[in-house]
Design a protein around this motif. Structure first.
Motif, PDB file in Angstrom:
ATOM      1  N   PHE A  87       0.831  -1.195   0.000  1.00  0.00           N
ATOM      2  CA  PHE A  87       0.000   0.000   0.000  1.00  0.00           C
ATOM      3  C   PHE A  87       0.871   1.253   0.000  1.00  0.00           C
ATOM      4  N   ILE A 102      -4.102  -1.121  -2.827  1.00  0.00           N
ATOM      5  CA  ILE A 102      -4.910  -1.477  -1.665  1.00  0.00           C
ATOM      6  C   ILE A 102      -5.096  -2.984  -1.692  1.00  0.00           C
ATOM      7  N   MET A 104      -6.547  -5.877  -0.036  1.00  0.00           N
ATOM      8  CA  MET A 104      -7.418  -6.384   1.018  1.00  0.00           C
ATOM      9  C   MET A 104      -7.117  -7.848   1.321  1.00  0.00           C
ATOM     10  N   LEU A 146      -9.164  -2.411  -4.611  1.00  0.00           N
ATOM     11  CA  LEU A 146      -9.681  -2.786  -3.289  1.00  0.00           C
ATOM     12  C   LEU A 146     -10.710  -3.907  -3.419  1.00  0.00           C
ATOM     13  N   LEU A 198     -16.672   5.797  -2.138  1.00  0.00           N
ATOM     14  CA  LEU A 198     -16.816   4.357  -1.903  1.00  0.00           C
ATOM     15  C   LEU A 198     -16.903   4.128  -0.407  1.00  0.00           C
ATOM     16  N   LEU A 211     -17.337   1.850   2.645  1.00  0.00           N
ATOM     17  CA  LEU A 211     -17.276   0.446   3.059  1.00  0.00           C
ATOM     18  C   LEU A 211     -17.917   0.300   4.427  1.00  0.00           C
ATOM     19  N   VAL A 216      -9.441   6.009  -1.237  1.00  0.00           N
ATOM     20  CA  VAL A 216      -9.300   4.833  -0.388  1.00  0.00           C
ATOM     21  C   VAL A 216      -9.226   5.195   1.089  1.00  0.00           C
ATOM     22  N   ILE A 275     -11.323   3.407   3.898  1.00  0.00           N
ATOM     23  CA  ILE A 275     -10.752   2.748   5.065  1.00  0.00           C
ATOM     24  C   ILE A 275     -11.376   3.285   6.347  1.00  0.00           C
TER      25      ILE A 275
END
Lengths: 567, 283, 390
Positions: free
Chosen positions: A295, A301, A303, A369, C83, C85, C169, C173
């Motif tokens: 990362f 990313i 996962m 991701l 996005l 999550l 991201v 996160i």
């Protein structure tokens, strides 16, 4: 010489209460020698055989009070043969034989009872239950029996039993035990235990001491120790002394001593918190350091990072299974072999993932991701299919089992110490690879300017794959270490993935030292919060704090500022 | 400001240093000059410094733009041109210094949206348009007017707005691309569309970052023509590498070097400055 | 598009609805289903070939809730590039609000027979109802809370995150961290939400037994109605100028900023609206499945929602609905027939969709055209133009 050494150990807060494990086997051997040497003087028999028999027969009475008197009498002299009798009585195995009115221990074997002589400990016949009448015990008697047994344990030939007995006396702080303790001190030859006994004596002297001098001496002995127990003793004494009134100089001395002990204890508490924090931090660091590469350096990313850790742990398991026929259990070699094996297995899987999935998604972090999440699901299910959903047993080698325990309550387990060390070695290794190898140079070049790197002849695709492989391989190595402290199950990776991302983001993306600092500071903060909030709440607080922290510094602790070129 | 080549950094140094001591003569004069500078300017940048991790991107940068002026800013890579744009438009905060718009509004305290709504439009180095929208919608979104969330939710296109968009479409030569997705435009057309979007914002000051980078020669010419036409109505600051294009613009030039102003004046004057020749135009 | 509606002097709502073929089909199906399914379930005899058993009504109702959840994620991901999550968190919060109402409705019919306290509180030796349980005996209050609490959380979280420009991201996160923190919190018994077991053993809703066929059919219809309404709202948002700003933010955020829009407010608005929709979905979900527990906060579930949207085709709204149905039907199918295969399938789906179907199933069907929030007609117009030129 040895005495000096022990007395130094005793005075210092570092005094070793118990020592176990590989490093200190020498100490253990010494203890064994001493045990052999000092068994005989301890095993002094206070009663003659006949006396013992007679006194035991007086247990055959209906009155509980009388029984208690007898029990105390039996225990008072510390005869080692008394303990089995009282123990049998506690368990309801002590009988009076109807035929000769002798007291015997009855052990049930099938339908019959074997009679055991209380003096010699030998079998002296057997009968059905009809011929025996049980010496009844009630709760009050059970209490008395336990106390008596504790007393007797003070004279046990076994050092461990004696030590436990002293600890029990310390906890009970019953002044009536004092004469017994004094007798035990006379007989005791083990220096360490003697010190504990002196401490126990001081504890009692503090409560029951007759003149100020005696109490001051007791306070003096107590104040040199640093344990939660002593703090409790002193604070109790101060509280009752304040309520009842006592010589002012004794009270003042007790208060001073209490302050001293509390001060030292809180220092030790802090030391313990820091240690536990560092220990958690090293776990976080191991989990996150591979991610710091995938990362942080590549911007991918991943996962499936947690699953790389899981693969490392399973590799450890497989290596142990394969080598179990060759190596003796407890051998460190399977773990040592597992490290490169896990690196290769996880690294190769990483390269495959990079070549098959990730390389098509560079520059699309959100898609990366999702795709890597898919990879993680597949890897989890594959593991479940191959190995089953249950936890696998990874055995710890000898050098990782055991602990150093301090009298202050601090326990340093060897596996945690090794993991701290291991995490630092791994980070140092990565730093060296990045800084001193040609591959590290190429990797940094590709990260900074892909096109330029490409045009000076670096095969960027190759470097990408290897970088990702490196990050995954390191996750695999982390898995070897984490297999020692977590359950090796298909869900292993899931437990670490969010924490790993938090560490990397907190530390600052693309900065290895940021990751190190991030991991340790998160670990320490977490452990400092735990005493106040409990483990779960502490974790929630840390998560919320991190969410807020990212608001303040979206690019982490050590983000590089720069001209905003992106449009 | 005159057309004489001014050594702006040292000038600004004096002013800043003597700002407090108003008693002695030169300082009073400098102060007065400074005030007059301010009152005339649309953009006033004074003593601005900014540091990124020890790297001084701007070093005591000072310059002034008059209302209605067309100004070109040139300088080698790393001279601080884009950082300067970032500071004027509120993307980066300066460590020290003042940035005033129309002599009164302090831009260093405001964010990008505020500054855009004040009337400063910015075109990026890389053409940045809304690729998933049609050319028409791109201009509609840039159209001045309510920027509030609920305004936007219940907004309906008015005739006046439509007329303005049509006019701008003509100005930027994209009439026939009206319903085309912006993503399908050529590089040059995207640059023009972006300029058109700036025009729709009805700004008073336009900051244009390398408008002809990657354009064909004919497109470059068209763009120069476009900017000159625009400069008749608005104040424009153009950052550019392309010397020919700057010559085409026919305006005052400021040369930046290592975060400060190296020289200022007409292009041919500047080109004769030995320091400029050394650092930028090549030996 | 806007000029289209002007040309025909239609109100904008009718205008953009008529252009939206996918949406029209979706709404038509929803209307048909909300009429036919209750009839087939309640009026037809069990022997009839068209009889719909109650379990299937509930299953379809559950899918509809998932579809609404997917719609809410598409609204922010497909149109604004956010996005999330952690959308499962908003869903679960809405579900808990409804669950608390249903818990209070049990009254003294619980195992311990306490009229005020739910069983788990009696079990924990609590003597009083915690303050945050007050009001949940009223249906309207629970419904308001099912929307207000997720909305408030989204507002506060979004305010902090968008103001400091956490994007991409990083945002993903921290949304994941948010739902993870809530997961841990709701597992605690002290929180007063039933801890590990969550809320369950519900009896009735507004006096109607949750077990009865009629209530099940009613909940199904309610799910259809809310999905339809939320679709229209979402479509309205995306077709307004605000929606264009959102797409612009998705494609070039700083350009939008320099054009003078306060990007953070736009994101905050749409994020909050989306969270409210997720909350509604959760509130409809709980009475149909009969349980809500902290598992709904699991980060893995929130990521799964994203794949529903991706499978259907992001940025189309109706694609999200379709995706939710496809993936969840597959889940029901595989977990029933070959449970071991399900995660392989789901994982493979994540990989395949991102690699081969970036526009989802809808994008693969030519008739529905570009997945950029463009109307069907403008897609056709574009294609015709292109054809004409060629």
């Amino acid at each position: 010489m040895r005495n000096e050494l022990f007395s130094v150990l005793r005075r210092s807060p570092f005094s070793l209460k118990k020592v176990r494990g590989g490093f200190v086997r020498l100490g253990g051997a010494m203890a064994c020698l001493m045990l052999v040497a000092f068994v005989l003087p301890n095993a002094a028999q206070a009663f003659s055989d006949e006396e013992l028999r007679n006194i035991a027969e007086r247990l055959d009475t209906k009155s509980s009070t009388q029984k208690i008197t007898v029990i105390e009498e039996m225990a008072a002299d510390g005869d080692p043969r008394v303990a089995p009798i009282l123990k049998a009585m506690l368990e309801g195995d002590l009988f009076v034989r109807d035929s000769d009115e002798h007291v015997v221990i009855g052990r049930k074997k099938g339908k019959v009872y074997t009679h055991i002589d209380i003096v010699s400990g030998e079998e002296v016949g057997e009968s059905s239950s009809k011929e025996l009448s049980k010496i009844k015990v009630n709760n009050r008697l059970r209490g008395a029996l336990r106390d008596a047994l504790a007393t007797l344990n003070l004279f046990s030939p076994d050092l461990n039993i004696r030590t436990n007995a002293v600890e029990q006396i310390m906890d009970a702080r019953d002044p009536t035990m004092l004469p017994l303790l004094l007798r035990a001190i006379e007989r005791e030859d083990d220096e360490t235990l003697l010190a504990r006994m002196e401490l126990a004596r001081a504890t009692m002297a503090l409560a029951a001491g007759e003149n100020p001098a005696e109490r001051l001496a007791a306070i003096d002995v107590l104040s040199s120790e640093t344990t939660p127990q002593i703090r409790a003793v002193l604070s109790q004494f101060v509280a009752s002394a304040e309520a009842e009134g006592i010589e002012p100089e004794v009270l003042a001395a007790a208060k001073d001593a209490l302050n001293d002990v509390e001060g030292r204890l809180s220092t030790w508490q802090t030391v313990g918190d820091v240690y536990r924090g560092i220990s958690l931090g090293s776990v976080l660091l191991l989990a996150a350091v591979g991610l710091a590469i995938t990362f942080g350096v590549m911007g991918v990313i991943n996962m499936a990072h947690g699953e790389m850790i899981m693969i490392g742990a399973y590799t450890t398991f497989v290596v142990q299974q394969i080598l179990s026929s060759v190596l003796p259990s407890g051998s460190p070699w399977s773990l040592i072999i597992a490290v490169p094996a896990a690196f290769l297995v996880a690294g190769m899987i990483g390269v495959v993932i990079e070549r098959c999935v990730i390389r098509f998604l560079y520059g699309r972090p959100l898609e990366t991701l999702l795709a890597t999440w898919g990879v993680s699901l597949v890897l989890q299910q594959a593991t479940r299919t191959i190995f089953g959903a249950t936890n696998q047993q990874v055995t710890a080698p000898d050098f990782m089992s055991g602990a150093i325990e301090f009298s202050t309550g601090l326990v340093l387990t060897y596996n945690r110490l090794w993991i701290i060390l291991f995490s630092l070695i791994v980070v140092a290794g990565i730093a060296c690879v990045l800084r001193y190898t040609a591959f590290g140079l190429q990797m940094r070049a590709v990260t900074q300017n892909r096109r330029m790197a490409g045009s000076v002849g670096i095969r960027t695709g190759y470097v990408d794959a290897l970088t990702f492989g490196l990050g995954s391989g390191i996750a695999g190595i982390a898995g070897v270490a984490l297999s020692q402290i977590s359950n090796v199950s298909p869900n292993l990776g899931q437990t670490y993935i969010i924490d790993s991302f938090m560490v990397v983001v907190f530390g600052g993306v693309g900065n290895l030292w940021g990751t190190v600092l991030g991991a340790f500071s998160l670990g320490i903060v977490n452990k400092f919060l735990e005493p106040f909030a409990g483990a779960v709440l502490a974790k929630i607080f840390v998560l919320i704090a991190l969410i807020l922290f990212i608001q303040k510094r979206p690019k982490g602790l050590f983000a590089l500022k720069g001209r905003a070129v992106e449009a | 400001m005159s057309n004489v080549i001014a050594n702006a950094p040292s000038n600004a140094d004096t002013m800043t240093l003597e700002k407090e001591g108003a008693e002695n003569g030169p300082a009073v004069m400098a102060d007065a000059q400074r005030k007059s500078n301010r009152s005339e300017t649309i953009l006033y940048v004074d003593g601005v410094s900014v540091t990124f991790d020890g790297f001084r991107a701007l070093n005591n940068l000072s310059f002034y733009v008059e209302p209605g002026e067309l100004r070109a800013i040139i300088g080698p890579n790393g001279a601080g041109k884009t950082t300067m744009m970032d500071i004027i438009t509120g993307k980066t905060r300066p460590d020290t210094g003042d940035v005033l718009f129309k002599s009164e509004t302090d831009l260093t305290k405001m964010d990008e949206a505020d500054i855009a709504n004040l009337g400063i439009g910015r075109k990026f180095q890389k053409p940045t348009v809304f690729e998933s929208h049609t050319v028409f919608d791109n201009l509609l979104l840039a159209c001045s007017g309510g920027r509030g969330v609920f305004n936007a939710l219940f907004h309906r296109l008015s005739g006046a707005e439509k007329a303005r968009i049509d006019k701008t479409l003509t100005t930027i030569m994209l009439d026939d691309k009206r319903d085309e997705m912006a993503a399908n435009l050529s590089h040059g057309q995207k640059q023009w569309l972006e300029i058109g979007m700036l025009l729709m914002q009805e700004p008073e000051l336009l900051l244009v970052d390398e408008p002809v980078a990657g354009m064909t020669d004919s497109e470059t010419e068209e763009t120069a023509k476009l900017l000159r036409a625009i400069a008749k109505e608005y104040s424009v600051v153009v950052v550019e590498h392309d010397m020919e294009f700057v010559r085409d613009l026919d305006c005052k030039v400021t040369v930046l070097h290592e975060g400060s102003v190296l020289a200022e004046g007409r292009l041919d004057h500047v080109q004769k400055d030995p320091r400029v020749i050394e650092v930028y135009l090549g030996r | 598009m806007t000029d289209y509606s002007q040309k025909y002097k239609m109100t904008p709502v009718v205008g953009w609805l008529l252009q939206d073929r996918g949406g029209m089909i979706l709404l038509a199906i929803l209307i048909a289903a909300s009429i036919l399914i209750p009839i087939c379930s309640l009026l037809l005899p069990q022997s009839s070939a068209f009889h719909v058993p109650t379990w299937m009504v509930s299953l379809l109702g559950k899918y509809l809730c998932y579809a609404l959840l997917a719609l809410s994620v598409d609204l922010i991901w497909g149109f604004c590039g956010i996005l999330s999550l952690g959308h499962g968190a908003f869903f679960a919060l809405g579900g808990y609000a409804m669950g608390m109402y249903l818990m209070r409705q049990i009254g003294d019919r619980g195992v311990y027979g306490n009229p005020d306290l739910p069983d788990f509180m009696v079990f924990l030796n609590w003597t009083e109802l915690p303050w945050y349980w007050y009001g949940f005996d009223m249906f309207w209050f629970a419904i308001v809370m099912a929307m207000f609490v997720p909305g408030l959380l989204a507002f506060v979280f979004g305010f902090l995150a968008f103001r400091s420009r956490v994007t991409g991201v990083y945002l993903s996160i921290i949304t994941q961290a948010m739902t993870y923190a809530l997961l841990l919190a709701f597992f605690r018994n002290d929180m007063g939400f039933g801890g590990n077991n969550g809320l369950t053993d519900f009896k009735d809703l507004l006096g109607y037994s949750l077990q009865s066929d009629g209530t099940r059919a009613g909940l199904f219809v309610a799910s259809c109605v809310f999905l339809g309404l939320c679709y229209i709202v979402a479509r309205g948002i995306t077709q307004s100028r605000l929606g264009k700003v959102l797409i612009a933010i998705r494609d070039a955020e700083s350009r939008v900023r320099f054009t003078g829009y306060r990007v953070e407010y736009y994101k905050l608005f749409v994020f909050t609206v989306s969270a409210v929709m997720a909350g509604i979905a959760g509130a409809l979900y709980v009475p149909q499945v009969g349980i809500i527990n902290p598992g709904e906060f699991a980060p893995a579930l929130s990521i799964e929602i994203v794949i529903w949207v991706a499978v259907g085709g992001r940025g189309t709204l109706y694609g999200a609905v379709l995706g939710a149905f496809i993936v969840n039907y597959a889940k029901t199918f595989f977990t029933g027939v070959m449970p071991d295969f399900w995660l392989f399938f789901l994982g493979g789906l994540f990989i395949a969709v991102t690699l081969f179907l970036p526009k989802g199933v809808i994008g693969a069907v030519p008739a529905f055209g570009s997945a950029n929030g463009q109307s069907f007609l403008s897609g056709v117009r574009k294609r015709l133009n292109a054809g004409g030129k060629a």
